[in-house]
Design an enzyme around this catalytic site. Structure first.
Site, PDB file in Angstrom:
ATOM      1  N   ARG A   1      -6.456  11.209  -6.258  1.00 20.36           N
ATOM      2  CA  ARG A   1      -7.720  10.483  -6.104  1.00 20.36           C
ATOM      3  C   ARG A   1      -8.913  11.428  -6.211  1.00 20.36           C
ATOM      4  O   ARG A   1      -9.928  11.094  -6.830  1.00 20.36           O
ATOM      5  CB  ARG A   1      -7.733   9.748  -4.775  1.00 20.36           C
TER       6      ARG A   1
ATOM      7  N   ARG B   1       0.824  -1.225   0.000  1.00 22.70           N
ATOM      8  CA  ARG B   1       0.000   0.000   0.000  1.00 22.70           C
ATOM      9  C   ARG B   1       0.855   1.271   0.000  1.00 22.70           C
ATOM     10  O   ARG B   1       0.469   2.277   0.595  1.00 22.70           O
ATOM     11  CB  ARG B   1      -0.959   0.026   1.190  1.00 22.70           C
TER      12      ARG B   1
ATOM     13  N   ARG C   1      -3.508   6.472   1.084  1.00 20.59           N
ATOM     14  CA  ARG C   1      -4.059   7.675   1.716  1.00 20.59           C
ATOM     15  C   ARG C   1      -3.167   8.354   2.739  1.00 20.59           C
ATOM     16  O   ARG C   1      -3.483   9.441   3.193  1.00 20.59           O
ATOM     17  CB  ARG C   1      -5.410   7.324   2.358  1.00 20.59           C
TER      18      ARG C   1
ATOM     19  N   ASP D   1      -6.652  -3.057  -7.737  1.00 18.58           N
ATOM     20  CA  ASP D   1      -7.203  -3.695  -6.535  1.00 18.58           C
ATOM     21  C   ASP D   1      -7.544  -5.148  -6.827  1.00 18.58           C
ATOM     22  O   ASP D   1      -7.884  -5.491  -7.967  1.00 18.58           O
ATOM     23  CB  ASP D   1      -8.449  -2.956  -6.037  1.00 18.58           C
TER      24      ASP D   1
ATOM     25  N   TYR E   1     -14.717 -12.210  -0.516  1.00 15.14           N
ATOM     26  CA  TYR E   1     -15.423 -10.961  -0.842  1.00 15.14           C
ATOM     27  C   TYR E   1     -16.605 -11.220  -1.777  1.00 15.14           C
ATOM     28  O   TYR E   1     -17.660 -10.603  -1.647  1.00 15.14           O
ATOM     29  CB  TYR E   1     -14.461  -9.951  -1.485  1.00 15.14           C
TER      30      TYR E   1
END
Ligand code: 1CP
Length: 347
Positions: free
Chosen positions: A41, A28, A32, A78, A155
């Site tokens: 973004r 990552r 953020r 992703d 998921y």
């Protein structure tokens, strides 16, 4: 096996070379905690628009390379793009995370698209890979990735992230044929997706099995190890020179022998195991990647320095790629990332 004479330090580690200073990148690393990521973004509008915009996805992949000079760049995308390419609905709820349509039985499975059709959705990702190969510094290794079948299935079945992967474990028990067919479909799609990333220029690929730790006993062999082995075997037939990193997160004792059982060139380890244990039980099988706890990127200080030095010195006796034990969190301080890099390169 990678080319041992490469001037890329990550490829050298993956070819089995011990290096006094291990190469370093971070899970990552585009994310953020970086103000420049948040700005790009915002420009993209939302997370999925960023993933599918090759120009902006290239930009955010390059940001941590420019700022920190990591030895590896990981493609910005992703693991949930594969379910979307297979026909699942996918959206992100701000402040909560991903949401998908669910798979609860035969009917939803039958509605999924064929593996041959995934490239229609995923072609912008291959363009990002091509852009990155043009734009990365010559010493930086480009890493592609996908989720491993079990993690992706958790998921697709639950429709979101869950603390214990309960819905996937339940479907495995109540509808074993549906569950097995889903794992098989994801396995095939992952082979095609990673193969296309390699064709576009990815130099290494990594399989993220973030929830492997919830598979116990024979389930681990069947749903974490076996799909990983199949994906690696298929990729090695088509791309024998491309090294593969497997990350069966929180596998514990199941990390032992994972290189040999799957054919992975490198096994990434999380921080629930110590570097000393990894040196003794996992590194004899081949290159290892890891495993500083992500919290040090928030807390910094002397503990970060001593723990980083300990990992580097403990894993120096074999091939090692320095990384965190899991992804960096949004509350991390970029100054602590710099301190980690300086410590690795000065240890
Ligand atoms: O708000 C944002 O900007 C979105 C946050 C975010 C980011 C930056 C998500 C949503 N995905 C990503 C990028 C991403 N995801 C990368 C890019 C490259 C890099 O590492 O810099 C990678 C490799 C992933 C992989 C990924 N996505 C995993 C496997 C690794 C891991 O962290 O365990 C998983 C489980 C996902 C699903 C996902 N995507 C995003 C979130 C918040 C989640 C977790 C959802 C959950 O379990 O609740």
């Amino acid at each position: 096996m990678a080319n041992p004479t490469s001037d890329k330090t990550i490829l050298r580690a993956l070819a089995g070379e011990e290096q006094a200073t291990p190469p370093i990148w971070m899970m990552r690393q585009a994310g953020r905690y970086l103000p420049e990521y948040k700005a790009t973004r915002a420009k993209a509008g939302d997370f999925l628009s960023l993933c599918y915009n090759p120009e902006l996805a290239t930009e955010v992949t390059l940001q941590p390379i420019r700022r920190f000079g990591f030895d590896g760049a990981i493609l910005f995308a992703d693991i949930l793009l594969v379910p979307q390419a297979l026909g699942a609905d996918l959206w992100f709820v701000t402040g909560e995370g991903p949401r998908l349509s669910t798979i609860t039985g035969e009917a939803e499975l039958a509605q999924l698209r064929s593996v041959d059709d995934i490239h229609e959705t995923l072609s912008p990702i291959y363009q990002t890979v091509r852009n990155l190969r043009q734009e990365l510094p010559k010493e930086t290794t480009l890493i592609g990735f996908a989720g491993a079948p079990w993690t992706v299935a958790t998921y697709m079945i639950a429709g979101k992230g869950t603390p214990d992967q309960g819905p996937a474990h339940a479907l495995k028990g109540t509808h074993p044929a549906v569950f097995d067919a889903l794992i098989e479909r994801i396995t095939e799609a992952t082979i095609e997706y990673l193969s296309a990333q390699i064709d576009a220029g990815a130099e290494v690929v990594k399989l993220f099995d973030s929830w492997a730790g919830s598979l116990k006993g024979p389930d681990f062999q069947r749903y974490a190890l076996e799909p990983t082995r199949q994906i690696i075997a298929a990729l090695k037939l088509r791309h024998p020179e491309t090294p593969i990193i497997a990350f069966p997160r929180q596998a514990g004792d199941n990390y032992i022998g994972f290189h040999e059982a799957t054919g992975a060139d490198c096994v990434a380890v999380d921080d629930s195991v110590t570097a000393d244990w990894v040196a003794k039980h996992v590194q004899p099988g081949g290159c290892v990647q890891g495993n500083l706890a992500s919290r040090h990127m928030v807390t910094g200080g002397e503990e970060l320095v001593s723990e980083t030095q300990h990992i580097v010195r403990t894993l120096r006796g074999g091939p090692h790629i320095f990384n965190l034990g899991h992804g960096i969190t949004p509350d991390a301080d970029p100054a602590n990332v710099q301190l980690m890099i300086d410590t690795v390169r000065g240890a």
